[in-house]
Design a protein around this motif. Sequence first.
Motif, short mmCIF file in Angstrom:
data_model
loop_
_atom_site.label_atom_id
_atom_site.label_comp_id
_atom_site.label_asym_id
_atom_site.label_seq_id
_atom_site.Cartn_x
_atom_site.Cartn_y
_atom_site.Cartn_z
N ALA A 178 0.68 -1.23 0.01
CA ALA A 178 -0.02 -0.23 -0.23
C ALA A 178 0.79 1.34 0.03
CB ALA A 178 -0.96 0.01 1.34
N SER A 179 1.91 1.17 0.90
CA SER A 179 2.78 2.54 0.71
C SER A 179 3.50 2.71 -0.58
CB SER A 179 3.84 2.27 1.90
OG SER A 179 4.94 1.26 1.53
N ILE A 180 3.75 1.63 -1.19
CA ILE A 180 4.31 1.88 -2.48
C ILE A 180 3.10 2.42 -3.63
CG2 ILE A 180 5.24 0.84 -4.61
CD1 ILE A 180 6.77 -0.96 -2.71
N ALA A 181 2.05 2.09 -3.45
CA ALA A 181 1.09 2.55 -4.39
C ALA A 181 0.53 3.75 -3.80
CB ALA A 181 -0.32 1.61 -3.92
N VAL A 182 0.91 4.34 -2.69
CA VAL A 182 0.59 5.71 -2.37
C VAL A 182 1.52 6.56 -3.09
CG1 VAL A 182 0.32 7.59 -0.60
CG2 VAL A 182 -0.75 5.37 -0.22
N ALA A 183 2.67 6.19 -3.10
CA ALA A 183 3.87 6.87 -3.82
C ALA A 183 3.54 6.96 -5.22
CB ALA A 183 5.26 6.12 -3.47
N LEU A 184 2.95 6.08 -5.72
CA LEU A 184 2.40 6.24 -7.46
C LEU A 184 1.47 6.97 -7.80
CD1 LEU A 184 3.25 2.57 -8.18
CD2 LEU A 184 4.46 4.30 -8.98
N LYS A 185 0.48 7.08 -6.75
CA LYS A 185 -0.74 7.72 -6.98
C LYS A 185 -0.88 9.19 -7.63
CE LYS A 185 -2.44 9.75 -2.36
NZ LYS A 185 -2.64 10.97 -3.01
N ASP A 186 -0.04 9.93 -7.53
CA ASP A 186 -0.09 11.37 -7.95
C ASP A 186 0.80 11.48 -9.29
OD1 ASP A 186 -1.91 12.07 -6.34
OD2 ASP A 186 -0.40 12.51 -4.91
N ILE A 187 1.15 10.29 -9.80
CA ILE A 187 2.20 10.48 -10.91
C ILE A 187 1.46 10.50 -12.23
CG2 ILE A 187 4.14 9.40 -12.48
CD1 ILE A 187 4.96 8.05 -9.78
N ASN A 188 1.71 11.74 -12.99
CA ASN A 188 1.01 11.76 -14.33
C ASN A 188 1.14 10.68 -15.25
OD1 ASN A 188 0.83 13.21 -17.20
ND2 ASN A 188 -0.48 14.47 -16.19
N LEU A 189 0.23 10.29 -16.12
CA LEU A 189 0.21 9.25 -17.06
C LEU A 189 1.52 9.40 -17.97
CD1 LEU A 189 -3.32 8.52 -18.01
CD2 LEU A 189 -1.67 7.03 -16.62
N ASN A 190 1.91 10.82 -18.43
CA ASN A 190 2.99 11.09 -19.11
C ASN A 190 4.52 10.89 -18.41
OD1 ASN A 190 1.40 11.37 -21.63
ND2 ASN A 190 0.79 13.51 -20.77
N GLN A 191 4.45 10.75 -17.40
CA GLN A 191 5.52 10.70 -16.49
C GLN A 191 5.76 9.15 -15.88
OE1 GLN A 191 7.61 13.27 -16.16
NE2 GLN A 191 6.53 14.31 -17.39
N VAL A 192 4.99 8.20 -16.55
CA VAL A 192 5.08 6.82 -16.56
C VAL A 192 5.88 6.34 -17.60
CG1 VAL A 192 4.29 4.79 -15.76
CG2 VAL A 192 3.25 6.58 -14.87
N VAL A 193 7.10 6.04 -17.69
CA VAL A 193 7.97 5.56 -18.95
C VAL A 193 8.16 4.15 -18.96
CG1 VAL A 193 9.82 5.87 -20.37
CG2 VAL A 193 8.84 7.77 -19.14
N PHE A 194 7.61 3.44 -19.98
CA PHE A 194 7.84 2.08 -20.29
C PHE A 194 8.94 2.25 -21.27
CE2 PHE A 194 3.46 2.01 -19.08
CZ PHE A 194 3.59 1.06 -18.05
N ALA A 195 10.22 1.66 -21.02
CA ALA A 195 11.29 1.60 -21.95
C ALA A 195 11.93 0.08 -21.92
CB ALA A 195 12.37 2.49 -21.30
N GLN A 196 12.25 -0.14 -23.05
CA GLN A 196 13.07 -1.23 -23.48
C GLN A 196 14.45 -1.05 -23.45
OE1 GLN A 196 13.40 -5.36 -26.57
NE2 GLN A 196 11.88 -3.76 -26.82
#
Length: 421
Positions: A304-322
Amino acid sequence: MSDQLRPRRAGSKNLKTVARHGRLKKSNAAVTVAKFIAGSVAVVLVSGFSVAAIATYDVAVSVQPGVHLANESDGPVPSIGAIDGGVNMLIVGSDSRVGQDAAFGPKDSTGDLNDVTMLLHISEDHSNASVISFPRDMFVSIPSCPNPEGGSFNAMSSQKINTTLSYGGLACTVLTVEKLTGLSIPFAAEAQFSGVMSMSSAVGGVPVCVAERIEDEYTGTFLDPGEHLLEGYEALQFLRTRHGLGDGSDLTRINNQQLFMSSLVRTIQSADTLSDPTKVYALAKAVTANMRLSESLNSVTTLASIAVALKDINLNQVVFAQVPTGNVTGGVKAIQPAFDDLFAAVAADEPLTLSGTTGRGTVADPNAPVEAAPVPAATDVPVATEAPATEAPGVVLSDSVTGQTAGDYTCTAGRTLREQG
């Protein structure tokens, strides 16, 4: 995941085609950010409903015994609130058939390979996150790993990264990626086929866009161009397919998985999911019942504490990279200096900005919803305003690093049996 078997053809059973009705309700929350599995570890727990649901006995008892990592240390369990500082978490997808549905073959039909290996990084200030994929056929140096039965295994100079799970378990995969990237990774999770099926069903299906027809006899995936709502078995096979898309390689399969994860993120953060206690509960149950977690992560409070850290991150600031790789005999290897530059940026906690393409497995969605520009308020007197401050892009990665953000809409570049030769 391994495609040595040819499961039954999916056909159209349980497959729904849906019309596009514009962007899901906008939110600044990006409550899931790690692989089709990784994201759920974090996202599921962010809402009043989810915390309440996961605290119930039925969910709590489904958490399996944790895996001890070499760099774990005992410490106080965090309270329900954002975890302090950044997070590095490794998520692996196992191809083991043990305990899985008979559709995937007998339990001894494969080994235990980590055919999906992904690193989730959350920045110290919780303003951005990245999910970095390592191709299964990437040659790496494997350090000496603890033997689960006692003692240790010898180090190896060059083996494929997907052998680490069978070589020394989840702890060995973590040690290998730590050696490879120079990062400390205190959290880890292992998921199997059933977890993917359960999570996609828990949210009512994940919408995916197909640009050209997908035909794959190995996974029984046959999809026409258009948008499809996939869940359960069909969602899993869509993630496993590689023959039916791009150039048929594992590299293009990763592109396709990033498409799915981005859509999963948008689905979970939508009001329709987070406001539905039944969906949130089912998702929480899917995560805890179908993943093996490190001891450091094997706590509802920590999740839950990790989830709370993620909850306000904008979608465009979540990067999927290979990670950037080049072909060698029998597999791929890291491209330098682009590979080291990527992880230097992660170690420095810099936001990542992609400059390359999404990869050969996906293309931009021509029907991606466009947000309407805000209409300025009417006024008779012009008001002088300062130019808006532009945010620094962080570290611009080499164009050899492919990927997309959770806010990007993409479509699978499929291919037919005729194109496969």
